[in-house]
Design an enzyme around this catalytic site. Sequence first.
Site, PDB file in Angstrom:
ATOM      1  N   ARG A  86       0.832  -1.193   0.000  1.00 42.00           N
ATOM      2  CA  ARG A  86       0.000   0.000   0.000  1.00 42.00           C
ATOM      3  C   ARG A  86       0.875   1.255   0.000  1.00 42.00           C
ATOM      4  O   ARG A  86       1.923   1.269   0.639  1.00 42.00           O
ATOM      5  CB  ARG A  86      -0.917   0.024   1.216  1.00 42.00           C
ATOM      6  N   SER A 118      -8.469   0.754  -0.047  1.00 40.53           N
ATOM      7  CA  SER A 118      -9.320   0.661   1.134  1.00 40.53           C
ATOM      8  C   SER A 118      -9.848   2.038   1.524  1.00 40.53           C
ATOM      9  O   SER A 118     -10.533   2.690   0.742  1.00 40.53           O
ATOM     10  CB  SER A 118      -8.544   0.000   2.281  1.00 40.53           C
ATOM     11  N   HIS A 119      -9.526   2.503   2.727  1.00 43.98           N
ATOM     12  CA  HIS A 119     -10.039   3.786   3.226  1.00 43.98           C
ATOM     13  C   HIS A 119      -8.993   4.895   3.150  1.00 43.98           C
ATOM     14  O   HIS A 119      -9.215   5.983   3.680  1.00 43.98           O
ATOM     15  CB  HIS A 119     -10.507   3.634   4.676  1.00 43.98           C
ATOM     16  N   LYS A 178      -3.926  -6.367  -2.219  1.00 38.01           N
ATOM     17  CA  LYS A 178      -4.140  -7.436  -1.239  1.00 38.01           C
ATOM     18  C   LYS A 178      -4.012  -8.775  -1.967  1.00 38.01           C
ATOM     19  O   LYS A 178      -4.620  -8.973  -3.027  1.00 38.01           O
ATOM     20  CB  LYS A 178      -5.530  -7.326  -0.613  1.00 38.01           C
ATOM     21  N   ASP A 200     -16.556   0.786   4.025  1.00 38.34           N
ATOM     22  CA  ASP A 200     -15.335   1.477   3.605  1.00 38.34           C
ATOM     23  C   ASP A 200     -15.164   1.336   2.101  1.00 38.34           C
ATOM     24  O   ASP A 200     -16.035   0.784   1.404  1.00 38.34           O
ATOM     25  CB  ASP A 200     -14.120   0.970   4.385  1.00 38.34           C
ATOM     26  N   ASP A 247     -13.558  -0.501   0.046  1.00 37.45           N
ATOM     27  CA  ASP A 247     -13.558  -1.785  -0.670  1.00 37.45           C
ATOM     28  C   ASP A 247     -14.493  -2.813  -0.053  1.00 37.45           C
ATOM     29  O   ASP A 247     -14.549  -3.950  -0.503  1.00 37.45           O
ATOM     30  CB  ASP A 247     -12.141  -2.349  -0.785  1.00 37.45           C
ATOM     31  N   ASP A 277     -14.750  -4.246   3.128  1.00 34.18           N
ATOM     32  CA  ASP A 277     -14.414  -5.256   4.133  1.00 34.18           C
ATOM     33  C   ASP A 277     -14.546  -4.727   5.560  1.00 34.18           C
ATOM     34  O   ASP A 277     -14.241  -5.429   6.515  1.00 34.18           O
ATOM     35  CB  ASP A 277     -13.021  -5.863   3.898  1.00 34.18           C
ATOM     36  N   ARG A 278     -15.017  -3.463   5.721  1.00 36.16           N
ATOM     37  CA  ARG A 278     -15.243  -2.912   7.061  1.00 36.16           C
ATOM     38  C   ARG A 278     -16.639  -2.306   7.129  1.00 36.16           C
ATOM     39  O   ARG A 278     -17.088  -1.654   6.185  1.00 36.16           O
ATOM     40  CB  ARG A 278     -14.178  -1.870   7.417  1.00 36.16           C
ATOM     41  N   HIS A 337     -13.729  -4.794  10.943  1.00 35.01           N
ATOM     42  CA  HIS A 337     -13.541  -6.065  10.243  1.00 35.01           C
ATOM     43  C   HIS A 337     -14.224  -7.168  11.050  1.00 35.01           C
ATOM     44  O   HIS A 337     -14.013  -7.271  12.263  1.00 35.01           O
ATOM     45  CB  HIS A 337     -12.054  -6.417  10.138  1.00 35.01           C
TER      46      HIS A 337
END
Length: 453
Positions: free
Chosen positions: A15, A102-103, A112, A237, A239, A241-242, A323
């Site tokens: 990242r 992501s965020h 990932k 978020d 993508d 996943d949260r 998560h």
Amino acid sequence: MTSIPSSLFKAYDIRGQIHLLTPDFAYWVGRACGAVASEQGIVKIALGFDGRLSSPALAMALAKGLVEAGISVLDLGLSCTPLLYYAARHQAAGSGIMITGSHNPPDYNGIKIMLAGVTIAGDALQALRQRMIAQQLPLQDGGSIQMLDVVADYVVALEQQLPLAKPLKIVIDCGNGSPGALAPTLYRQLSCEVIELYCEVDGRFPNHHPDPQVAENLLELQATVLAEHADVGLAFDGDGDRLGVVTRTGKIIPGDQLLMLFATAELAKQAGHVLFDIKSSRAVAQWVSQLGGSSEAIPTGHSHMKRRLRETGAVVAGELSGHFAFAAWQVDDALYAGAKLLQQIAAGVDLDAELARFPISVSSPELQVPLTGSGHALVDEIRQRATFPSANQVLCIDGLRIEYTDGFGLIRASNTTPVLTLRIEADNMHALQRIRQELANAIAPLPFPEIEE
């Protein structure tokens, strides 16, 4: 070969800012992932990308690298991480790569990686970098790219596993992230009336940042839930996943209390084990014990959470950050977690009433102190020299979690940004201020952030 900055290789993924994480860099990551996959007998890898403006070019370059390494790429195109995980598990023997920031801010992106069901993180990620540096990247024939659409299969799978006892009225806020292309369809298929906020995918994030753990990002969700008399509000978020949640009365539910809600439902069905990350409240363990379950604290990070879930057979695992992973699904899928919560509401659970049953404490928000050097080295130095006079014990599984009779303090190095993360929870404000002083002494001469009372 392009530059391979060590700063891009984080604890759980690759990242960084896009001036470093370039398409040329992504190509070599694809070559390296393909080489590792081939050595493991992996022939197919699913690939998806989020809605960031830089993501399509990164995905195209990475796919080229995979193909030249002899891998058959199953290309999902624009997708969210839950969809990528589903495709990897059901079409590629657990192997998938997601291009997502992501965020993080719009000028960031990330990669990932999951091979044969295992997230490539930590030492494995560093080994991937060393392979790139050493150019141990053989070319192989047999690679190809095939477009893959698993949206309908994913929706049907959730519909079959998580039916709702009655229709609900919900508000969803996707913050212009990639879940917006899927979440409205999914929840309508689950018989919900869906009110959409910012479900148009836009990598500039023009309305608010897609991070549901920041309270100001949920202001419009709260207002809309109240105005529409909705049963609940769900936020995701960038993508997917949260998860963030707002109750029908507009209350934001912290991630650790969401985990307690999930544990309540899972442990009502069977005795079991619950995993919570080191940032989470002491109330999680207390509550799980009252319900007859067992629990343990684990390091923060989705890769740790999923690995430990498999190792222990836990019924549910969760983090303060939002998560969550369940025994029946195995991956941190916020759309799935949202549907799990909808099941509880449809079955008659009043979220506000449930929250009122939980142990009461006072706590700080997650506090951050900017650093110029290595956060991990600093935490190790603090561990060796600091004393905590009124503490019972110091846990060192991920930073320092200092346990007290009446609370805990956390000193931890972030794995994604150059900051020291601090958190305090206590039975009352007097205890919180005492713990704060001990932590402030431990990190001195760094300043301790102010805590609003």
